[in-house]
Design a protein around this motif. Sequence first.
Motif, PDB file in Angstrom:
ATOM      1  N   PHE A 130       0.803  -1.218   0.000  1.00  0.00           N
ATOM      2  CA  PHE A 130       0.000   0.000   0.000  1.00  0.00           C
ATOM      3  C   PHE A 130       0.836   1.268   0.000  1.00  0.00           C
ATOM      4  O   PHE A 130       0.367   2.311  -0.456  1.00  0.00           O
ATOM      5  CB  PHE A 130      -1.000  -0.015   1.164  1.00  0.00           C
ATOM      6  N   ARG A 131       2.083   1.201   0.478  1.00  0.00           N
ATOM      7  CA  ARG A 131       2.933   2.386   0.308  1.00  0.00           C
ATOM      8  C   ARG A 131       3.274   2.556  -1.165  1.00  0.00           C
ATOM      9  O   ARG A 131       3.346   3.693  -1.670  1.00  0.00           O
ATOM     10  CB  ARG A 131       4.202   2.291   1.145  1.00  0.00           C
ATOM     11  N   ALA A 132       3.460   1.445  -1.875  1.00  0.00           N
ATOM     12  CA  ALA A 132       3.685   1.539  -3.315  1.00  0.00           C
ATOM     13  C   ALA A 132       2.496   2.207  -3.994  1.00  0.00           C
ATOM     14  O   ALA A 132       2.658   3.118  -4.814  1.00  0.00           O
ATOM     15  CB  ALA A 132       3.914   0.148  -3.903  1.00  0.00           C
ATOM     16  N   TYR A 133       1.314   1.759  -3.644  1.00  0.00           N
ATOM     17  CA  TYR A 133       0.116   2.353  -4.243  1.00  0.00           C
ATOM     18  C   TYR A 133      -0.006   3.835  -3.875  1.00  0.00           C
ATOM     19  O   TYR A 133      -0.329   4.676  -4.724  1.00  0.00           O
ATOM     20  CB  TYR A 133      -1.128   1.607  -3.780  1.00  0.00           C
ATOM     21  N   THR A 134       0.283   4.159  -2.625  1.00  0.00           N
ATOM     22  CA  THR A 134       0.207   5.550  -2.168  1.00  0.00           C
ATOM     23  C   THR A 134       1.230   6.409  -2.894  1.00  0.00           C
ATOM     24  O   THR A 134       0.925   7.524  -3.340  1.00  0.00           O
ATOM     25  CB  THR A 134       0.438   5.619  -0.647  1.00  0.00           C
ATOM     26  N   ASN A 135       2.454   5.914  -3.022  1.00  0.00           N
ATOM     27  CA  ASN A 135       3.476   6.664  -3.754  1.00  0.00           C
ATOM     28  C   ASN A 135       3.065   6.892  -5.203  1.00  0.00           C
ATOM     29  O   ASN A 135       3.329   7.962  -5.779  1.00  0.00           O
ATOM     30  CB  ASN A 135       4.815   5.911  -3.705  1.00  0.00           C
ATOM     31  N   GLU A 136       2.405   5.904  -5.782  1.00  0.00           N
ATOM     32  CA  GLU A 136       1.940   6.076  -7.157  1.00  0.00           C
ATOM     33  C   GLU A 136       0.906   7.202  -7.234  1.00  0.00           C
ATOM     34  O   GLU A 136       0.942   8.027  -8.154  1.00  0.00           O
ATOM     35  CB  GLU A 136       1.338   4.770  -7.668  1.00  0.00           C
ATOM     36  N   LEU A 182       0.776   9.703  -5.395  1.00  0.00           N
ATOM     37  CA  LEU A 182       1.513  10.951  -5.169  1.00  0.00           C
ATOM     38  C   LEU A 182       2.488  11.246  -6.316  1.00  0.00           C
ATOM     39  O   LEU A 182       3.279  12.187  -6.219  1.00  0.00           O
ATOM     40  CB  LEU A 182       2.280  10.871  -3.845  1.00  0.00           C
ATOM     41  N   TYR A 183       2.426  10.455  -7.380  1.00  0.00           N
ATOM     42  CA  TYR A 183       3.291  10.609  -8.555  1.00  0.00           C
ATOM     43  C   TYR A 183       4.765  10.396  -8.218  1.00  0.00           C
ATOM     44  O   TYR A 183       5.644  10.886  -8.922  1.00  0.00           O
ATOM     45  CB  TYR A 183       3.087  11.979  -9.210  1.00  0.00           C
ATOM     46  N   ARG A 184       5.012   9.639  -7.165  1.00  0.00           N
ATOM     47  CA  ARG A 184       6.388   9.281  -6.801  1.00  0.00           C
ATOM     48  C   ARG A 184       6.666   7.892  -7.378  1.00  0.00           C
ATOM     49  O   ARG A 184       6.777   6.906  -6.664  1.00  0.00           O
ATOM     50  CB  ARG A 184       6.537   9.308  -5.283  1.00  0.00           C
ATOM     51  N   TYR A 185       6.762   7.835  -8.691  1.00  0.00           N
ATOM     52  CA  TYR A 185       6.782   6.548  -9.383  1.00  0.00           C
ATOM     53  C   TYR A 185       8.017   5.713  -9.034  1.00  0.00           C
ATOM     54  O   TYR A 185       7.923   4.485  -8.908  1.00  0.00           O
ATOM     55  CB  TYR A 185       6.699   6.753 -10.890  1.00  0.00           C
ATOM     56  N   ASN A 186       9.164   6.342  -8.896  1.00  0.00           N
ATOM     57  CA  ASN A 186      10.374   5.579  -8.597  1.00  0.00           C
ATOM     58  C   ASN A 186      10.288   4.932  -7.218  1.00  0.00           C
ATOM     59  O   ASN A 186      10.725   3.789  -7.027  1.00  0.00           O
ATOM     60  CB  ASN A 186      11.609   6.470  -8.690  1.00  0.00           C
ATOM     61  N   PHE A 187       9.718   5.660  -6.250  1.00  0.00           N
ATOM     62  CA  PHE A 187       9.549   5.091  -4.911  1.00  0.00           C
ATOM     63  C   PHE A 187       8.517   3.970  -4.938  1.00  0.00           C
ATOM     64  O   PHE A 187       8.677   2.945  -4.272  1.00  0.00           O
ATOM     65  CB  PHE A 187       9.126   6.172  -3.920  1.00  0.00           C
ATOM     66  N   ALA A 188       7.441   4.163  -5.689  1.00  0.00           N
ATOM     67  CA  ALA A 188       6.425   3.120  -5.815  1.00  0.00           C
ATOM     68  C   ALA A 188       7.027   1.860  -6.431  1.00  0.00           C
ATOM     69  O   ALA A 188       6.795   0.735  -5.973  1.00  0.00           O
ATOM     70  CB  ALA A 188       5.261   3.620  -6.664  1.00  0.00           C
ATOM     71  N   ARG A 189       7.818   2.049  -7.484  1.00  0.00           N
ATOM     72  CA  ARG A 189       8.439   0.913  -8.161  1.00  0.00           C
ATOM     73  C   ARG A 189       9.350   0.150  -7.198  1.00  0.00           C
ATOM     74  O   ARG A 189       9.359  -1.092  -7.177  1.00  0.00           O
ATOM     75  CB  ARG A 189       9.221   1.409  -9.375  1.00  0.00           C
ATOM     76  N   LEU A 190      10.095   0.887  -6.397  1.00  0.00           N
ATOM     77  CA  LEU A 190      11.013   0.255  -5.446  1.00  0.00           C
ATOM     78  C   LEU A 190      10.254  -0.591  -4.432  1.00  0.00           C
ATOM     79  O   LEU A 190      10.673  -1.714  -4.098  1.00  0.00           O
ATOM     80  CB  LEU A 190      11.841   1.328  -4.738  1.00  0.00           C
ATOM     81  N   ASP A 191       9.126  -0.083  -3.943  1.00  0.00           N
ATOM     82  CA  ASP A 191       8.336  -0.857  -2.983  1.00  0.00           C
ATOM     83  C   ASP A 191       7.770  -2.121  -3.622  1.00  0.00           C
ATOM     84  O   ASP A 191       7.790  -3.201  -3.015  1.00  0.00           O
ATOM     85  CB  ASP A 191       7.197  -0.008  -2.411  1.00  0.00           C
ATOM     86  N   ARG A 205       2.811  -7.792  -8.570  1.00  0.00           N
ATOM     87  CA  ARG A 205       3.269  -7.925  -9.960  1.00  0.00           C
ATOM     88  C   ARG A 205       2.361  -7.125 -10.902  1.00  0.00           C
ATOM     89  O   ARG A 205       2.814  -6.436 -11.808  1.00  0.00           O
ATOM     90  CB  ARG A 205       3.266  -9.398 -10.362  1.00  0.00           C
ATOM     91  N   LEU A 206       1.058  -7.213 -10.647  1.00  0.00           N
ATOM     92  CA  LEU A 206       0.102  -6.457 -11.462  1.00  0.00           C
ATOM     93  C   LEU A 206       0.291  -4.958 -11.260  1.00  0.00           C
ATOM     94  O   LEU A 206       0.298  -4.184 -12.228  1.00  0.00           O
ATOM     95  CB  LEU A 206      -1.322  -6.870 -11.082  1.00  0.00           C
ATOM     96  N   GLY A 207       0.449  -4.547 -10.018  1.00  0.00           N
ATOM     97  CA  GLY A 207       0.657  -3.132  -9.736  1.00  0.00           C
ATOM     98  C   GLY A 207       1.902  -2.592 -10.403  1.00  0.00           C
ATOM     99  O   GLY A 207       1.900  -1.485 -10.959  1.00  0.00           O
ATOM    100  N   LEU A 208       2.980  -3.379 -10.398  1.00  0.00           N
ATOM    101  CA  LEU A 208       4.225  -2.945 -11.028  1.00  0.00           C
ATOM    102  C   LEU A 208       4.061  -2.836 -12.537  1.00  0.00           C
ATOM    103  O   LEU A 208       4.551  -1.879 -13.162  1.00  0.00           O
ATOM    104  CB  LEU A 208       5.347  -3.923 -10.678  1.00  0.00           C
TER     105      LEU A 208
END
Length: 223
Positions: free
Chosen positions: A81-87, A89-98, A113-116
């Motif tokens: 969910f932090r990945a989803y939240t970062n997405e 917030l347009y923080r795509y690199n942080f979302a990808r890392l999570d 995998r689907l989210g990525l």
Amino acid sequence: MRRLIVFLLLSFTLSGVAQTRQELRDSLKAATDRLAYHPDSIALRLEKARYNLELEQWGFAQEEYDYILKRYPQHLAALFFRAYTNERLYRYNFARLDYENLLTIVPAHFEARLGLALLNQKDKKYTEAMDQINILVLQHPDSAIAYAARAGIETEREMYSLAIYDYTEALLRDPKNTDYLLSRADLYIRERQFKAARKDLDRLVSLGVPKPSLKEFYKRLKR
């Protein structure tokens, strides 16, 4: 289609109980009040973050997930969910890392995998998106959603023949899914396969979709 996929992602740990915004705010206040007395409770922080998410309070949700992950770096729900939240917030690199960290822990994690894959598509990293969605299909060959998600990506890239194939595979696994049928009918029309498109539209009507709501699709058959 994308709305369907997002719903799937959010259903990973969200309650699934429909609440009005006022009820959500009341629930958030109650969770916040309890958390004040038990600030180290991970369960309460997850509960509060869930309400933050449903109220689209992305920054507050991220703070809770940051707290949890500082103490438990491999907490799956917090990573997801932090990945989803970062997405959001347009923080795509942080979302990808999570997402990638989560998949390092659980390589067959469907939602991550689907989210990525969807994140890479949104971020115009098309090769990476297709690589991830192909892995998803290989890992979950019985999943209609995996095939439909790949079809959605292929449709965005105007790979219509491939998308028709994948929607067909999705429908073999979920024959009464009206979203998949409508998406395939639209693709058939784009490819001028009008007979096949009509068959899908008629099937939608037989499944209870009001024919007037399909008026524009039927009109496209006559052009």
